[in-house]
Structures are given as structure tokens and as C-alpha cells.
Write a protein that holds these residues in place. Structure first.
Motif, mmCIF file in Angstrom:
data_model
loop_
_atom_site.group_PDB
_atom_site.id
_atom_site.type_symbol
_atom_site.label_atom_id
_atom_site.label_comp_id
_atom_site.label_asym_id
_atom_site.label_seq_id
_atom_site.Cartn_x
_atom_site.Cartn_y
_atom_site.Cartn_z
ATOM 1 N N LYS A 26 65.639 39.540 34.212
ATOM 2 C CA LYS A 26 65.288 39.829 35.604
ATOM 3 C C LYS A 26 65.921 38.799 36.539
ATOM 4 O O LYS A 26 65.857 37.596 36.300
ATOM 5 N N MET A 29 63.824 36.671 42.124
ATOM 6 C CA MET A 29 63.584 37.459 43.338
ATOM 7 C C MET A 29 62.667 36.728 44.309
ATOM 8 O O MET A 29 61.581 36.285 43.937
ATOM 9 N N TRP A 31 60.850 37.326 48.062
ATOM 10 C CA TRP A 31 60.506 38.226 49.160
ATOM 11 C C TRP A 31 60.203 37.381 50.378
ATOM 12 O O TRP A 31 59.275 36.572 50.367
ATOM 13 N N GLN A 73 50.961 45.614 43.711
ATOM 14 C CA GLN A 73 51.531 45.248 42.416
ATOM 15 C C GLN A 73 50.632 44.292 41.644
ATOM 16 O O GLN A 73 50.569 44.350 40.411
ATOM 17 N N GLU A 80 57.244 42.269 41.320
ATOM 18 C CA GLU A 80 58.691 42.148 41.460
ATOM 19 C C GLU A 80 59.098 40.774 41.969
ATOM 20 O O GLU A 80 60.060 40.173 41.498
#
Length: 344
Positions: A26, A29, A31, A73, A80
Motif C-alpha cells: 500500500k 497515504m 488525507w 471506514q 485508507e
């Protein structure tokens, strides 16, 4: 002051992050709260240059959209985002109470001003943001000094603004305006027929272009812009510390720790050229230390954000006077994308 301990920590965390990336499927990430896709380009480039080989992606969206996805989530047991940086400061306190944040205390944390960060390391105060009024360098005919100056007839049909009921930080400024001038200020503003554009980045960029002469809640400006920002005389202006955190569900924990340590470091904080969340970074560009300004308080916005009932009442008030917020998300509107990338 010697920052070798921070540099050593970053080097150590970088090695762990590189090792983690070898085995991770992955991408790391982040945000980030914002309303223009290029708002975190500088941070992205700095991080990539400082830590080559770390596969990072920073996704910008409105904080009020990011946080809803995170709550959803978290409920599903999968996340994520490895790190999030948002304007919705109350979310971080909620997530701490929910016991979903992963505590981490980087070396730079001790230099961040009291109350900007969580003392237990669940979140840090990453950036200082400020909104300031703006006016065009040409066409106004006088120098505005306060918010009420924007009710001058010269601004008829020439104000470009964020809908206050679409952004909590803008709404906060108008809450202070109402407390000083009363609701009549809003009715006088409506009579000037302001143009509302979603997001804060586009209205700020448009002042001095396309015939627009002012923005009551805009951005600090640079010398080469066609507009000028100012700190209001004897009136409140907003500053706040954008918070950042990682989660227990974060998959790339080594990368997340590296990122948070970098945000807290003197190396990064001193590169921004504006107010810092740290106590040991000197302000540039003629700015005074934030604590010397008596008409702003970064901690007040945190308190205000907790009062969701007041915020709901204000949103309803603005809807009644100005109507519903209209238009696409500022991150999807093609016309706004041209504004962000200076292709008007």
C-alpha cells in the motif's frame, strides 16, 4: 539551538520507513483538508526530496468530507489514510476519546506551543493557517482597514467570497463580525450582491482579476499578487493550528511516524515563511510573533469548533439570508481548477 536529535530521529525513522516500504503493498497515504488540489504540492515536493524512495500520496479534499469517510471506514475496520491533517479540530478530540488514534511523540513535539497538540501524542499541531481580508491593488480608491469597509458601495457586484455556511473557518470569522456589527451587517452585505465561489482558494486568487475588488475572508498575499491582504485594525482575525494524526488502523506506521516527525521538526517548520506552531521558529516577511497580536487566538477556534449547536444555528442563518450553497465541490469544478493553476 542544536537540532541534531531531531535530525537523528528523522534519519532513524527514514530507515524504518524504507524497510517498511519494501514489504508494503500500500502506498503511504495522507488525507489533507483543503479546497484546491495543489494546496499541498509544496509539502509533497519537500517530503519527496528529503526522503527519496518513500511512495507518498497526499489527497486534498474538504475536511468535512474527509472526516466523514474516516468515521465510516473506522466503523468498517479498514482505513485508507495513514495520516490525516484536517481543519475539523474537534474530530481529533473525538477520535482520541474513541481510542482509535496511534500515539506518537516526535522529538519536535516539545517545541510546539501548549494546547496545539495532545500532551499524550495522539495528534500534533502541524501548521498555522490564517485568513485575512483582501482588496484589489487597483480600482478600490481607498485602503480598507476593517471588515465594515467592505460594505462601501465601490464593492457593489465586485466582492468574491467563500459561502460562509460552506466552511467553518470562514463562518467563525463572520460569527465575530456579527457579534460586533449585528446581523444587519449580513443584510447590507447581501445588498452588495457578492459573488459566492465554493472553496477558499479560488475567491482569494480572483481578487484583482475578472473585475473583483475584494474578499472579506481571504488569504495572506504575496507581493506579486494583484491584491493586498491586511490584518484588520481592532477587529478579530482567524488563526488556527491544523492538526495531524495517525491511527491504530494505519497500515504504514513507520512512514506515518516519519511524516509526523517531519511536520513537527524545526527543519520543516522554519521553511514555511509564516507563523509556526513551534516556539523556536522566527517569523518572516514582517510578521510579529503570533502571541503579540491581541486580535487573534488560535486556541479560540478549537473551542468554537466544539459548539456544534452554535455552528448549526449560524449555517441556518446564512442559508436563510443568502440561500443554499450552490455549485460543485471546489475540487471538481473545471472552472475553479483553472483558477488554482493560474490559467484564467
Amino acid at each position: 539551538m542544536n537540532y541534531r536529535n531531531e535530525t537523528a530521529e528523522l534519519d532513524s525513522l527514514y530507515a524504518l520507513a524504507r524497510e517498511e516500504q519494501k514489504n508494503s503493498r500500500k502506498r503511504f497515504m495522507v488525507w489533507a483538508g483543503g479546497d484546491a488540489p495543489n494546496q499541498q504540492d509544496q509539502l509533497y515536493q519537500q517530503f519527496k526530496k528529503r526522503f527519496p524512495g518513500i511512495d507518498i500520496e497526499i489527497v486534498v479534499d474538504l475536511s468535512k468530507y474527509h472526516d466523514l469517510k474516516i468515521y465510516q471506514q473506522l466503523n468498517d475496520g479498514f482505513l485508507e489514510a495513514d495520516v490525516t491533517m484536517l481543519q475539523t479540530l474537534n474530530d481529533f478530540e473525538n477520535w482520541k476519546q474513541m481510542d482509535v488514534l496511534e500515539p506518537f511523540k516526535p522529538a519536535g513535539l516539545k517545541h510546539i506551543r501548549k494546547s496545539y497538540s495532545d500532551p499524550d501524542g495522539h495528534y500534533i499541531g502541524a501548521f498555522i493557517f490564517a485568513f485575512l481580508p483582501q482588496y484589489a491593488k487597483e480600482g478600490v480608491g481607498f485602503t480598507p482597514k476593517n471588515y465594515r469597509d467592505f460594505l462601501n458601495p465601490v464593492f457593489k457586484d465586485k466582492l468574491v467570497m467563500t459561502p460562509p455556511h460552506d466552511d467553518d473557518a470562514v463562518l467563525y470569522v463572520f460569527d465575530h463580525i456579527i457579534q460586533k456589527y449585528g446581523i444587519e451587517f449580513l443584510h447590507e452585505l447581501k445588498s452588495l450582491n457578492p459573488v459566492f465561489v465554493r472553496g477558499t482558494a479560488a475567491p482569494a486568487a480572483l481578487v484583482g482579476q475578472k473585475g473583483f475588488l475584494g474578499n472579506i475572508v481571504g488569504y495572506p498575499t504575496y507581493p506579486d499578487q494583484p491584491s493586498q491582504s491586511f490584518i484588520p485594525e481592532d477587529e478579530f482575525f482567524i488563526t488556527w493550528a491544523q492538526r495531524a494524526a495517525m491511527f491504530k488502523l494505519t497500515q504504514n506506521k513507520a512512514c506515518a511516524r516519519l511524516f509526523l516527525a517531519y511536520l513537527a521538526s524545526h527543519e520543516f517548520q522554519s521553511s514555511r515563511g509564516t507563523w509556526s506552531t513551534r516556539t523556536d521558529v522566527t517569523e518572516l516577511g514582517g510578521l510579529q510573533p503570533l502571541e503579540t497580536y491581541k486580535n487573534t487566538d488560535p486556541l479560540d477556534f478549537i473551542v468554537w469548533m466544539r459548539d456544534r449547536k452554535r455552528i448549526h444555528e449560524l449555517r441556518s442563518l446564512f442559508t436563510d439570508i443568502f440561500g443554499e450553497v450552490k455549485g460543485e465541490s471546489p475540487l471538481k469544478d473545471p472552472s475553479l481548477l483553472r483558477v488554482y493553476y493560474n490559467t484564467l
